[in-house]
Design an enzyme around this catalytic site. Structure first.
Site, PDB file in Angstrom:
ATOM      1  N   SER A   1       0.836  -1.192   0.000  1.00 34.72           N
ATOM      2  CA  SER A   1       0.000   0.000   0.000  1.00 34.72           C
ATOM      3  C   SER A   1       0.878   1.253   0.000  1.00 34.72           C
ATOM      4  O   SER A   1       1.641   1.465  -0.934  1.00 34.72           O
ATOM      5  CB  SER A   1      -0.965  -0.046   1.194  1.00 34.72           C
TER       6      SER A   1
ATOM      7  N   GLU B   1      -9.512  -4.920  -3.950  1.00 32.69           N
ATOM      8  CA  GLU B   1      -8.881  -3.675  -3.524  1.00 32.69           C
ATOM      9  C   GLU B   1      -9.922  -2.608  -3.207  1.00 32.69           C
ATOM     10  O   GLU B   1      -9.637  -1.640  -2.499  1.00 32.69           O
ATOM     11  CB  GLU B   1      -7.932  -3.156  -4.606  1.00 32.69           C
TER      12      GLU B   1
ATOM     13  N   HIS C   1      -7.825  -5.358   0.381  1.00 31.18           N
ATOM     14  CA  HIS C   1      -6.576  -4.601   0.390  1.00 31.18           C
ATOM     15  C   HIS C   1      -5.771  -4.989   1.636  1.00 31.18           C
ATOM     16  O   HIS C   1      -6.279  -4.923   2.759  1.00 31.18           O
ATOM     17  CB  HIS C   1      -6.890  -3.110   0.417  1.00 31.18           C
TER      18      HIS C   1
END
Length: 507
Positions: free
Chosen positions: A212, A325, A411
């Protein structure tokens, strides 16, 4: 005699020698002094080692300085404090423990057996505003046991990590202008270069990896002149690659203007370089979401842009994303329309035909691909075009307790598999355990050789020509290529990104 033909006395002597050797390994001398770690299974662990001076007082908004040396043996059996951050993140993995501005620490896991090992430096995610290197999700023991030295690092977050103000700019003779978090990451890599050999790590074989915000950092580091030569391979997990950073100055929305507005909001409309470091920490952290910006010295371009300029580091790369995501938020039909413009409707029609899903659901898939997943694939294409090794993954494994209802891998959902650190709130079955072993093996083999393949794992194709080849990771892991409609989405999304990059003035 013992059952192996060794006398009890000889066996005891051998045990004592082994214990003595381990005790010696746990006491390591680095460039600032001696540290004393601990043994955990087949690994040795060193927690809370300072890699830079505490960024406190007048050093609050300054580039990281080298840590002061110490006398005697420093106990490094507990994680150092996390960097200050807001209280709004309630996820179990994000509970970071004590916080302090004195937070520039790193942690090392290494195999207990002597050797010469590749080094893997992990940069945590959290939107550049929260997280820490010491959370249990990032325990490096599982990767280290495969034959690698694992390093996890803290770095300054939020407004402490990204802050520009004309008063500070004038005070910096080196022109390193406000991206303190990226400077911290570079300082940690410099520490690794100086000290890796003390932990049997190979300073000439360093992989930088992140997830990330950490993955975005990896992409920035691949272009930063100040990070050149500090790592030799890179892994970018869910870092996208199509974002556009605003500059330190030159447009209406710029980093210095944002800094001035904040200073005025706390009663410092004409702040000096001496006044700013004295701002109350509570005010600095409050509403302290911040991002990297282009300063022209440390951060030179937006994360994905160097791949299109062919100026990124010429190192092997693993890059990819997850199947849900959109759990991160912001992946909406409106966002996809903004990215894709006139291409949106024909692409959506293609997604409906490809997936068989209702238009509203297919639109989320399209937004997810355009905003987050396919930009990573595009960077790999560019990296391969520049004749650098690139490997792409698409992760779709979900723990057994969520598999029937999950929209895909959230995510950050790949992290527990890569590190082998199943959270207590999840259940794993044999498939989950197999995927975790496979992912950890891929990552460490890549760190060792620049190629994740080997040892009977499913063959992971290298990116060479379009459509992009990738590894589909799920209960059945296999090589795949992008479908025509996803290739078209990738091209449209990156055309939008390139327009934004071209429009952004340089410092």
């Amino acid at each position: 005699m013992t059952i192996k033909g060794m006398t009890r006395a000889a066996a005891l002597a051998a045990t004592l020698l082994a214990d003595t050797a381990t005790a010696q390994q746990m006491r390591v001398t680095i460039d600032t002094g001696t540290v004393r770690g601990t043994k955990a299974g087949e690994t040795l662990v060193f927690k809370g080692i300072p890699y830079a001076a505490p960024p406190v007082g007048p050093l609050r908004w300054r580039p990281p300085a080298k840590p002061a040396p110490w006398q005697g043996s420093r106990d490094v059996t507990h994680f150092g404090a996390a960097c200050p951050q807001g209280p709004e993140h309630k996820e179990p993995w994000a509970q970071v423990g004590p916080q302090s501005e004195d937070c520039l620490f790193l942690n090392v896991w290494r195999p207990a057996r002597a050797g010469r090992y590749p080094v893997m430096v992990f940069i945590h995610g959290g939107g550049f505003t929260y997280g820490a290197a010491g959370v249990s999700l990032y325990n490096g023991a599982g990767l280290a046991s495969r034959g690698a030295v694992i390093v996890t690092i803290n770095y300054r977050l939020g407004r402490l990590g990204f802050f520009a103000h004309p008063a500070l700019t004038r005070e910096d003779p080196d022109g390193r202008l406000g991206n303190y978090a990226i400077m911290d990451q570079i300082a940690a890599l410099e520490w690794v270069k100086r000290n890796a050999s003390a932990f049997d790590g190979d300073a000439s074989n360093v992989t930088v990896l992140g997830e990330s915000a950490g993955a975005g950092s990896v992409q920035i580091l691949m272009d930063s002149p100040t990070a050149k030569g500090l790592f030799h391979k890179a892994i970018s997990q869910s870092g996208a690659g199509g974002s556009a950073l605003f500059p330190i100055r030159g447009v209406a929305l710029n980093a210095e203007a944002v800094g001035q507005k904040w200073a005025a909001s706390i009663g410092l409309p004409n702040a000096t370089a001496d006044q700013l470091p004295g701002a109350p920490l509570s005010e600095v952290v409050r509403n302290g979401r911040a991002m990297p910006f282009i300063d022209g010295k440390v951060v030179v371009h937006s994360p994905g842009e160097p791949f299109y300029r062919a100026t990124e580091a010429s190192v092997p790369l693993i890059i990819g994303g997850n199947s849900n995501e959109s759990s991160l938020g912001g992946m909406t039909e409106a966002a996809a329309k903004g990215l894709l413009g006139s291409d949106f409707q024909p692409l959506l029609d293609g997604y409906v035909a490809m997936t068989g899903k209702p238009a509203a659901t297919a639109a989320i898939d399209l937004a997810e691909d355009a905003g987050f997943v396919l930009p990573s694939f595009a960077l790999a294409d560019q990296h391969a075009t520049a004749r650098h090794a690139a490997f792409v993954y698409y992760f779709d494994q979900v723990p057994i307790d969520q598999r029937a209802t999950a929209a895909g891998t959230d995510h950050g959902g790949e992290l527990e598999y890569v590190f082998g650190t199943k959270p207590v709130e999840h259940r794993w079955d044999a498939q989950d355990r197999a995927v975790s072993k496979m992912m950890g093996d891929y990552w460490v083999r890549f760190a060792r050789t620049g190629d994740p393949n080997g040892d009977g794992s499913p063959r992971w194709p290298q990116v060479r020509t379009l459509p992009t080849a990738y590894l589909f990771v799920s209960t059945k892991t296999e090589a795949a290529r992008l479908s025509p409609v996803r290739e078209q989405t990738k091209a449209a999304a990156m055309a939008d990104a390139r327009r934004k990059w071209a429009a952004m003035p340089r410092p």
